[in-house]
Design a protein around this motif. Sequence first.
Motif, PDB file in Angstrom:
ATOM      1  N   GLY A 101      23.411 -68.618  23.946  1.00  0.00           N
ATOM      2  CA  GLY A 101      22.080 -68.716  23.275  1.00  0.00           C
ATOM      3  C   GLY A 101      21.870 -69.374  21.721  1.00  0.00           C
ATOM      4  O   GLY A 101      20.912 -70.247  21.798  1.00  0.00           O
ATOM      5  N   PHE A 102      23.256 -68.777  20.858  1.00  0.00           N
ATOM      6  CA  PHE A 102      23.105 -69.779  19.610  1.00  0.00           C
ATOM      7  C   PHE A 102      23.248 -71.431  20.180  1.00  0.00           C
ATOM      8  O   PHE A 102      23.272 -72.113  19.159  1.00  0.00           O
ATOM      9  N   LEU A 103      24.769 -71.485  21.120  1.00  0.00           N
ATOM     10  CA  LEU A 103      24.786 -72.444  20.819  1.00  0.00           C
ATOM     11  C   LEU A 103      23.761 -73.413  21.466  1.00  0.00           C
ATOM     12  O   LEU A 103      23.635 -74.671  21.196  1.00  0.00           O
ATOM     13  N   LEU A 104      22.978 -73.071  22.481  1.00  0.00           N
ATOM     14  CA  LEU A 104      21.640 -74.126  23.072  1.00  0.00           C
ATOM     15  C   LEU A 104      20.980 -73.934  22.004  1.00  0.00           C
ATOM     16  O   LEU A 104      19.873 -75.195  21.873  1.00  0.00           O
ATOM     17  N   ALA A 105      20.541 -73.156  20.614  1.00  0.00           N
ATOM     18  CA  ALA A 105      19.970 -73.382  19.608  1.00  0.00           C
ATOM     19  C   ALA A 105      20.454 -74.380  18.814  1.00  0.00           C
ATOM     20  O   ALA A 105      19.273 -75.242  18.359  1.00  0.00           O
ATOM     21  N   LEU A 106      21.806 -74.329  18.923  1.00  0.00           N
ATOM     22  CA  LEU A 106      22.159 -75.684  18.040  1.00  0.00           C
ATOM     23  C   LEU A 106      21.921 -77.175  17.944  1.00  0.00           C
ATOM     24  O   LEU A 106      21.717 -77.712  17.510  1.00  0.00           O
TER      25      LEU A 106
END
Length: 154
Positions: free
Chosen positions: A123-128
Amino acid sequence: MRVAEYLKVLRERIVKEPLPPERVACGWALGMFIGCSIPFGFQLALSIPLAIVMRVSKVGATLGTLITNPVTIFFIYPAQTYIVNRFLFNGMLSYDKLKNIEWTWQAVCHLGIEAVVSFFLGGFLLALIMTPITYLVVKNIVLKYRSVASGSQK
């Protein structure tokens, strides 16, 4: 409402918000970041207060979280979990297994700590990836609309 009509209404809400373009775009980017990185169901509890504190678009912070919704979580959550799991844990969780679980907190925890870690890092990667794209796209939409609107008022 058809998709084209929905997108037109959405665009109108974006461009007519009485904030500077950067604050409108920042609100949408905030919503996107939270929508990608925070589990579905907890997003509005974070996005609205943060938007108020940051003085950015509350509409954008709310609607931006809708990247994950009751329909899309069955595609996004398995993909983000699988990708990170594949790199960090040598793919101990198969995509088929991930796409067939009920995406509740209990179901993810039942898969084990590697699923939980993979979910949040994914999720954090997608957010970045999605947050700066959202900011730039929304800011561009607002600037273009407002420059055309101010040109036609002269």
